[in-house]
Design an enzyme around this catalytic site. Structure first.
Site, short mmCIF file in Angstrom:
data_model
loop_
_atom_site.label_atom_id
_atom_site.label_comp_id
_atom_site.label_asym_id
_atom_site.label_seq_id
_atom_site.Cartn_x
_atom_site.Cartn_y
_atom_site.Cartn_z
N HIS A 364 0.83 -1.21 0.00
CA HIS A 364 0.00 0.00 0.00
C HIS A 364 0.85 1.25 0.00
O HIS A 364 0.56 2.21 -0.69
CB HIS A 364 -0.89 0.03 1.24
N ARG A 471 -7.61 -3.12 -15.67
CA ARG A 471 -7.48 -4.48 -15.14
C ARG A 471 -8.47 -4.65 -13.99
O ARG A 471 -8.22 -4.24 -12.87
CB ARG A 471 -6.05 -4.71 -14.62
N ARG A 507 -11.39 -4.78 -19.11
CA ARG A 507 -11.10 -6.19 -19.37
C ARG A 507 -11.87 -7.06 -18.37
O ARG A 507 -11.92 -6.73 -17.18
CB ARG A 507 -9.60 -6.42 -19.22
N GLU A 605 -2.65 -12.74 -26.61
CA GLU A 605 -1.53 -12.90 -25.69
C GLU A 605 -0.98 -14.31 -25.60
O GLU A 605 -0.14 -14.60 -24.77
CB GLU A 605 -1.83 -12.30 -24.30
N ASN A 628 2.94 -8.64 -22.70
CA ASN A 628 3.63 -9.21 -21.53
C ASN A 628 3.49 -10.73 -21.54
O ASN A 628 4.46 -11.47 -21.41
CB ASN A 628 3.04 -8.67 -20.22
N ASP A 629 2.25 -11.17 -21.70
CA ASP A 629 2.04 -12.61 -21.75
C ASP A 629 2.50 -13.18 -23.08
O ASP A 629 3.09 -14.26 -23.12
CB ASP A 629 0.56 -12.93 -21.52
N ARG A 639 7.50 -14.52 -17.02
CA ARG A 639 7.68 -13.08 -16.93
C ARG A 639 8.05 -12.61 -15.53
O ARG A 639 8.50 -11.48 -15.34
CB ARG A 639 6.40 -12.35 -17.41
N CYS A 676 -1.23 -3.34 -25.52
CA CYS A 676 -1.33 -2.78 -24.18
C CYS A 676 -0.33 -3.40 -23.19
O CYS A 676 -0.43 -3.19 -21.99
CB CYS A 676 -2.75 -2.91 -23.63
#
Ligand code: PEP
Ligand code: MG
Length: 756
Positions: A364, A471, A507, A605, A628-629, A639, A676
């Site tokens: 946090h 996300r 998404r 992806e 990324n994936d 990753r 993205c």
């Protein structure tokens, strides 16, 4: 040249050790450029000197002995300029500095280039020749490219300790102490250490029989309400300065406190025969143990929050005044486990940096620090933080390092970096409201990725044209159960309304892999190849339907929402998802919501989706590449695994070819194609993505300015040429070097060095 370059790189990377790699490099470069001398000087940061570590052509006896002060000579000048220096007669240059031991008097022509890694000058690579002459452009480019290779080798040597060994000298102790953690919030902060600590250590509270159960319970209730009140005051103070997503952190604290269970559990422990502080410790420790045992980094971080609350309640239980630390005007806040409330207690304008011994980039406090733009280093672990009180400290939030009692040289260097960043930020600010368009008129959309720490105001302030990826798993992770449809609707509504009329791509839930929900445990041997993304939500249509209905209801009257499906590997998944989406739409319409059917898109992806991009594009309105994936699945590189991180690069030729195929197939079906993943925000990659024909790029808010800056400095024609060139290259290292060189040459080298 390219073949020679490749050979040198191959030979250097297969050297036995660091010293041999340096020796090979100077020899091969001198040969390749048919020049008489080639030498490498590495920066000994602790002493502010460049050390000669390898040479072909200068006095070999001087290797390891000759040291040039950081601000002296042509070597110093190259380091200061962070740019190549190419002069026909070095001896006539005003900065020429004679070092008799190296025997360079015979040489006139001089070409030197800085060796830079992650913004830091690590050394200088030079070539020299007797006859006065200027090295030509291709020789300069060659040397610059090799310097980027050398940088990676040095960085590796630094990590393994080989560099320190090489630079070891008879000089006495270095000035500053350097400690490493992990980056929490980017930026460089300079100030004075202020160590904060909870007044009592909950873990040390002993068990004790209560004198009166009722009195202890009353004490407990009073302590709970005092902490609740503290938090209310703090959050009131902070609320105006914080974006809504971050305000939720305080709500999490309040919810834990308000939870009847927590109070009841402590009261029960009192009734069972423990005094209030002991009962509190019992309950807090049990919660912490449970959270820490979970296989979920996010929830493990929440254990820190519970501990912090426990400490605060304990303080009131013991009826002691809290001691307020003396904050310096430039406070570097330091603690075992810095919490959001510690952060909030620092007077406004005083906070220059944060160091927390525990926690990670997901904590946090790191989220808050990013929102407040305070450079932060987390997880410094064994650093003796209690010794840092009143010390002068530099916090490098980009690389997760702290420097204690820095030498004047180091301080000057960081001050210069701060100035450089300020200049860059000011330049980026000027183009904030301008479109991302190339010099020859090619336009591309720049959108923002949001989620945890999503900061709507920062995204808008950065000039985002919309949200390319929201996300949704983040609000799911921040709860201890699935959020209700109405809770979700409120979250999505706020997002959609803030960006309207700009488009927002939401998404559907993408959990599994490295993001399991704590209340929906999935135990698998290969989670990245297992039950994740759309696979879960299609198996649980009730979760999917509740989510997409909430999205559709949230879009009423705004109609700027698009829905995107993650981890699609097969067209039948899209067909099934579309069936559910139509069902949800009919239901929402039947409920009386006046909404339009949103555009639907698919994430590309996994490799199968690349090969089926056209089949998928036929079914939906847009495609968006999750690089990324996609990179991890094409290259078979996890990753998140630091051991294989050097193999993970979205600029790998195989990934680039996949991207091209997706754009082509999407466009053949007349569909919008975006990207993205992190690569979309990488200034080094952006020209290639532009040339491939992506319609839009979606990235972290902090990357937008840099990416736009690159786009506005180049023509589409040049980008296409660069793409053509890199497609002839065989590995990601060469491609990255080539692109970095293109940016350097266009005068945009600072974008590569500046924190990304
Ligand atoms: C991606 O995989 O590139 C992507 C954008 O999704 P995430 O990083 O959330 O997996
Ligand atoms: Mg993904």
């Amino acid at each position: 040249m390219l073949t020679i370059l490749r050979h040198i790189i191959q030979e250097v990377t297969s050297a036995q050790d660091f010293r041999e790699a340096l020796d090979i490099m100077v020899k091969r470069i001198a040969n390749a450029l048919a020049t008489q001398a080639c030498s490498i000087f590495l920066l000994d940061r602790h002493h502010g000197e460049y050390v000669l570590v390898a040479t072909q052509g200068l006095n070999p006896q001087a290797v390891g002995k000759v040291r040039v002060p950081i601000n002296k000579g042509l070597i110093g000048l190259v380091g200061e300029r962070e740019e190549p220096l190419n002069i026909d007669d070095a001896t006539k240059h005003p900065r020429f500095y004679r070092v008799p031991e190296i025997k360079e008097e015979a040489y006139r022509a001089f070409l030197g280039t800085p060796v830079i890694y992650h913004r830091q000058v690590l050394g200088v690579l030079i070539v020299q020749q007797e006859d006065p002459r200027r090295y030509d452009e291709s020789e300069e480019a060659f040397l610059v490219t090799l310097a980027t290779q050398l940088a990676a080798i040095i960085a590796h040597a630094e990590a393994t300790g080989a560099l320190a060994e090489l630079l070891q000298s008879s000089k006495e102790k270095r000035h500053e102490l350097i400690y490493s953690g992990v980056p929490g919030a980017p930026g460089i902060g300079m100030g004075v250490g202020v160590v904060v600590y909870a007044p009592y250590d909950l873990d040390t509270i002993p068990d004790r029989e209560p004198d009166s159960v009722e009195a202890e319970i009353q004490l407990l209730e009073a302590a709970f309400s005092a902490v609740r009140e503290d938090l209310r005051l703090l959050s009131e103070r902070l609320y105006p300065a914080l974006p809504p997503e971050e305000r939720a952190l305080f709500d999490v604290y309040q919810r834990i406190l308000d939870s009847a269970d927590m109070g009841k559990e402590v009261a029960d422990a009192i009734r069972a025969g423990n005094w209030a502080p002991g009962a509190l410790r019992e309950v807090i420790q049990a919660h912490v143990r449970r959270l820490e045992s979970l296989d979920n980094e996010y929830m493990r971080e929440r254990a820190e929050d519970i501990k912090d609350l426990g400490q605060r309640v304990l303080t009131y239980l013991q009826k002691n005044d809290r001691t307020t630390p003396q904050y310096a005007e430039k406070t570097i806040l330091i603690g075992e486990s810095i919490t959001p409330t510690d952060l909030a207690e620092v007077p406004e304008g005083y906070l220059a940096g944060v160091i927390s011994a525990k926690g990670s980039g997901n904590s946090h406090v790191a989220i808050l620090a990013r929102a407040m733009r305070v450079p932060t280093v987390m997880g410094v672990g064994d650093t003796p933080i209690y010794e840092l009180q009143d010390k002068e400290i530099i916090v490098d939030g980009y690389y997760g390092q702290i420097y204690v009692s820095p030498s004047p040289n180091l301080r000057t260097e960081f001050e210069r970096l701060i100035q450089e960043e300020k200049k860059l930020d000011a330049a980026l600010e000027e183009i904030r409201d301008l479109p991302a368009v190339t010099k020859d008129g090619q336009r591309i959309g720049l959108l923002v990725n949001t989620g945890l720490g999503a900061d709507i105001s920062i995204s808008l302030a950065a000039g985002a044209e919309g949200v390319g990826l929201y996300r949704t798993e983040i609000p799911f992770l921040m709860r201890d159960r699935f959020p209700s449809g109405e809770e979700q609707r409120i979250i999505y509504r706020q997002l959609l309304a803030s960006f309207a009329p700009r488009p927002v791509i939401i998404r559907t839930l993408d959990v599994g892999g490295d993001k399991p929900l704590p209340y929906f445990p999935i135990k698998e041997d290969n989670p990245f190849l297992g039950w994740r993304g759309i696979r879960i939500t299609l198996d649980h249509p009730e979760i999917f339907l509740s989510q997409v209905r909430a999205m559709m209801r949230a879009s009423e009257g705004l109609n700027n929402m698009r829905i995107m499906l993650p981890m699609i590997t097969d067209a039948t998944e899209v067909d099934e998802a579309l069936r559910l989406l139509r069902k949800a739409y009919t239901e929402v319409r039947d409920e009386g919501y006046d909404v339009e059917m949103p555009q639907i898109g698919v994430m590309i992806e996994v490799p199968s989706a690349v090969y089926q991009a056209r089949v998928l594009a036929k079914r939906v309105d847009f495609l968006s590449v999750g690089s990324n994936d996609l990179t991890q699945y094409i290259l078979a590189v996890d990753r998140n695994n630091p051991r294989v991180a050097n193999l993970y690069d979205a600029l790998h030729p195989a990934v680039l070819r996949a991207l091209i195929q997706v754009v082509e197939n999407g466009h053949q079906e007349g569909k919008h194609v975006s990207i993205c993943g992190e690569v979309a925000g990488d200034p080094v990659a952006v020209l290639l993505l532009l040339a491939m024909g992506f319609d839009s790029l979606s990235m972290n808010a902090s990357s937008i300015g840099r990416v736009k800056w690159v786009i506005r400095h180049f023509t589409h024609k040049k980008a296409a040429k660069l793409l053509h060139e890199v497609l002839g290259m065989e590995n990601a290292v060469m491609i990255r070097c080539h692109m970095e060189l293109a940016l350097e040459r266009a005068g945009l080298g600072n974008l590569i060095r500046a924190g990304r």
